[in-house]
Design an enzyme around this catalytic site. Structure first.
Site, PDB file in Angstrom:
ATOM      1  N   HIS A  64       0.835  -1.204   0.000  1.00 44.93           N
ATOM      2  CA  HIS A  64       0.000   0.000   0.000  1.00 44.93           C
ATOM      3  C   HIS A  64       0.865   1.246   0.000  1.00 44.93           C
ATOM      4  O   HIS A  64       2.097   1.157   0.117  1.00 44.93           O
ATOM      5  CB  HIS A  64      -0.981  -0.010   1.177  1.00 44.93           C
ATOM      6  CG  HIS A  64      -0.347   0.054   2.539  1.00 44.93           C
ATOM      7  ND1 HIS A  64       0.601  -0.847   2.965  1.00 44.93           N
ATOM      8  CD2 HIS A  64      -0.539   0.906   3.580  1.00 44.93           C
ATOM      9  CE1 HIS A  64       0.955  -0.568   4.206  1.00 44.93           C
ATOM     10  NE2 HIS A  64       0.284   0.509   4.604  1.00 44.93           N
ATOM     11  N   HIS A  66       1.441   3.745   1.987  1.00 45.00           N
ATOM     12  CA  HIS A  66       1.976   4.434   3.157  1.00 45.00           C
ATOM     13  C   HIS A  66       3.496   4.459   3.014  1.00 45.00           C
ATOM     14  O   HIS A  66       4.104   3.442   2.644  1.00 45.00           O
ATOM     15  CB  HIS A  66       1.570   3.720   4.458  1.00 45.00           C
ATOM     16  CG  HIS A  66       0.190   4.091   4.928  1.00 45.00           C
ATOM     17  ND1 HIS A  66      -0.551   3.305   5.780  1.00 45.00           N
ATOM     18  CD2 HIS A  66      -0.567   5.195   4.667  1.00 45.00           C
ATOM     19  CE1 HIS A  66      -1.720   3.900   6.018  1.00 45.00           C
ATOM     20  NE2 HIS A  66      -1.754   5.039   5.354  1.00 45.00           N
ATOM     21  N   ASP A  68       6.141   4.191   4.729  1.00 47.53           N
ATOM     22  CA  ASP A  68       7.078   3.196   5.280  1.00 47.53           C
ATOM     23  C   ASP A  68       7.192   1.946   4.403  1.00 47.53           C
ATOM     24  O   ASP A  68       8.117   1.158   4.570  1.00 47.53           O
ATOM     25  CB  ASP A  68       6.721   2.809   6.733  1.00 47.53           C
ATOM     26  CG  ASP A  68       5.280   2.347   6.929  1.00 47.53           C
ATOM     27  OD1 ASP A  68       4.400   2.832   6.192  1.00 47.53           O
ATOM     28  OD2 ASP A  68       5.035   1.509   7.819  1.00 47.53           O
ATOM     29  N   HIS A  69       6.299   1.806   3.418  1.00 44.68           N
ATOM     30  CA  HIS A  69       6.306   0.589   2.589  1.00 44.68           C
ATOM     31  C   HIS A  69       6.877   0.780   1.186  1.00 44.68           C
ATOM     32  O   HIS A  69       7.092  -0.199   0.486  1.00 44.68           O
ATOM     33  CB  HIS A  69       4.895   0.002   2.504  1.00 44.68           C
ATOM     34  CG  HIS A  69       4.415  -0.485   3.836  1.00 44.68           C
ATOM     35  ND1 HIS A  69       4.387  -1.809   4.179  1.00 44.68           N
ATOM     36  CD2 HIS A  69       4.015   0.210   4.940  1.00 44.68           C
ATOM     37  CE1 HIS A  69       3.970  -1.919   5.439  1.00 44.68           C
ATOM     38  NE2 HIS A  69       3.736  -0.707   5.914  1.00 44.68           N
ATOM     39  N   HIS A 141      -7.072  -2.292   6.216  1.00 43.87           N
ATOM     40  CA  HIS A 141      -6.230  -1.198   6.711  1.00 43.87           C
ATOM     41  C   HIS A 141      -7.005   0.101   6.498  1.00 43.87           C
ATOM     42  O   HIS A 141      -8.118   0.074   5.977  1.00 43.87           O
ATOM     43  CB  HIS A 141      -4.911  -1.235   5.925  1.00 43.87           C
ATOM     44  CG  HIS A 141      -3.789  -0.495   6.590  1.00 43.87           C
ATOM     45  ND1 HIS A 141      -3.551  -0.534   7.932  1.00 43.87           N
ATOM     46  CD2 HIS A 141      -2.799   0.296   6.063  1.00 43.87           C
ATOM     47  CE1 HIS A 141      -2.481   0.202   8.213  1.00 43.87           C
ATOM     48  NE2 HIS A 141      -2.021   0.724   7.097  1.00 43.87           N
ATOM     49  N   ASP A 211       0.197  -4.661   7.581  1.00 44.22           N
ATOM     50  CA  ASP A 211      -0.696  -3.525   7.803  1.00 44.22           C
ATOM     51  C   ASP A 211      -2.158  -3.921   7.612  1.00 44.22           C
ATOM     52  O   ASP A 211      -2.854  -3.472   6.694  1.00 44.22           O
ATOM     53  CB  ASP A 211      -0.326  -2.326   6.895  1.00 44.22           C
ATOM     54  CG  ASP A 211       0.948  -1.643   7.383  1.00 44.22           C
ATOM     55  OD1 ASP A 211       1.817  -2.341   7.930  1.00 44.22           O
ATOM     56  OD2 ASP A 211       1.064  -0.413   7.254  1.00 44.22           O
ATOM     57  N   HIS A 269       6.166  -6.092  10.828  1.00 43.92           N
ATOM     58  CA  HIS A 269       5.721  -4.746  11.190  1.00 43.92           C
ATOM     59  C   HIS A 269       5.759  -4.584  12.718  1.00 43.92           C
ATOM     60  O   HIS A 269       4.785  -4.199  13.355  1.00 43.92           O
ATOM     61  CB  HIS A 269       4.307  -4.465  10.647  1.00 43.92           C
ATOM     62  CG  HIS A 269       4.068  -3.021  10.287  1.00 43.92           C
ATOM     63  ND1 HIS A 269       3.674  -2.087  11.212  1.00 43.92           N
ATOM     64  CD2 HIS A 269       4.165  -2.345   9.110  1.00 43.92           C
ATOM     65  CE1 HIS A 269       3.519  -0.908  10.615  1.00 43.92           C
ATOM     66  NE2 HIS A 269       3.828  -1.036   9.332  1.00 43.92           N
TER      67      HIS A 269
HETATM   68 ZN   LIG Z   1       3.219   0.299   7.803  1.00 45.90          ZN
HETATM   69 ZN   LIG Z   2      -0.032   1.367   6.601  1.00 48.29          ZN
END
Ligand SMILES: [Zn+2]
Ligand SMILES: [Zn+2]
Length: 306
Positions: A64, A66, A68-69, A141, A211, A269
């Protein structure tokens, strides 16, 4: 064909990095090919530490959008270009991935020196490869997040030379025909390959669901996985936070792994707030004993059934 695959945990943290955990990314090494699930910031350095190389046939699956990914993608592509990669790179992810790359191109003025194919997937879609596929489903999520399952095709059953001999099939080309599933004739007698070949052997299945709250869609996708990597970085005392942020507790991940009849669970995670992995491990193992909390750069070998 080698007898298994390697799963390399490049980044096992989440949301923000810690001194010991990088941002999410997991590599699967399979017959010289690389599948990367997520590409958090710092993934390229972890790939160097793991000795994965930058010029393999590679597919990247982004869960996804976000940060951090996927914020490791620009740096990784730039490095691949500097190192004169020539193999094409396939990048899959949810809707919006294409505009992310357009923005990168527009602001950095950067474009890769090798072919990059970006494909947006909708939940439920499958990416078909020669001898495996990658299926997606919608995780639970706060934005569209895809869970992925890499599933190898069944391999033909084992050939039994003793049975072939007993049926008077001489060693040689006829054995090969039987191995390829063809019917052969010996002295007017028909020999069905079923008589000399065992049942098909299942391939490996690995599911990546990060997530996400525990949900039915992921449970169905993960069914009978050899390895399930599931969001599970929250301890029970932060259960409400896990719910609020659309993540899962270690125990919830364990419950899902058990319900989905998985062989092994790796919690990923891992929240920066979690001070002690042992708590997560204890809470998950209470419901599913085959749980691990991988550290960065840990390698897990999964063997196909013989
Ligand atoms: Zn994340
Ligand atoms: Zn996320």
């Amino acid at each position: 064909m080698p007898s298994g695959i390697e799963v390399i945990f490049l980044g096992t943290g989440g949301s923000l990095p810690t001194k010991s955990r990088g941002l999410p990314s997991v590599a699967i090494r399979r017959d010289g090919e690389l599948l990367l699930f997520d590409c958090g910031e710092g993934t390229q350095r972890q790939m160097m530490h793991a000795g994965l190389g930058f010029n393999r046939t590679t597919s990247i699956f982004i869960s996804h959008l976000h940060g951090d990914h996927l914020l490791g993608l620009p740096g990784l592509l730039q490095t691949m270009s500097s190192l004169v990669r020539d193999k094409p790179l396939d990048i899959f992810g949810p809707k919006g991935l294409t505009s992310f790359f357009k923005a990168l191109h527009g602001t950095l003025g950067f474009s890769a020196t090798f072919p990059v194919q970006i494909r947006e997937l909708t939940p439920g879609e499958t990416v078909e490869r020669t001898d495996y596929s990658v299926r997606t489903t919608l995780a639970k999520h706060d934005i569209t997040c895809l869970a992925y399952a890499m599933e190898e095709q069944e391999r033909p059953g084992r050939f039994h030379p003793d049975k072939a001999r007993r049926l008077s099939v001489p060693e040689g080309p006829l054995w090969r025909e039987l191995q390829y599933g063809k019917t052969v004739k010996i002295d007017g007698k028909t020999i069905d390959p079923k008589n000399v070949i065992g049942p098909p052997r299942p391939g490996l299945k690995v599911t990546y669901a990060i997530d996400t709250r525990p949900c039915q869609a992921v449970r169905l996708l993960a069914r009978k996985s050899d390895l399930l990597m599931h969001d599970g970085g929250f301890s029970l005392d932060r259960k409400e936070k896990a719910r609020e942020y659309f993540h899962s507790t270690a125990e919830e991940a364990g419950t899902l792994a058990r319900a989905a009849k998985c062989q092994k669970l790796a919690l990923v995670h891992i929240s920066a707030v979690t001070r002690d992995d042992k708590i997560l491990l204890r809470e998950a193992r209470r419901v599913f004993s085959h749980t691990i909390v991988p550290t960065d750069l840990m390698i897990l070998s999964l063997m196909r059934s013989p």
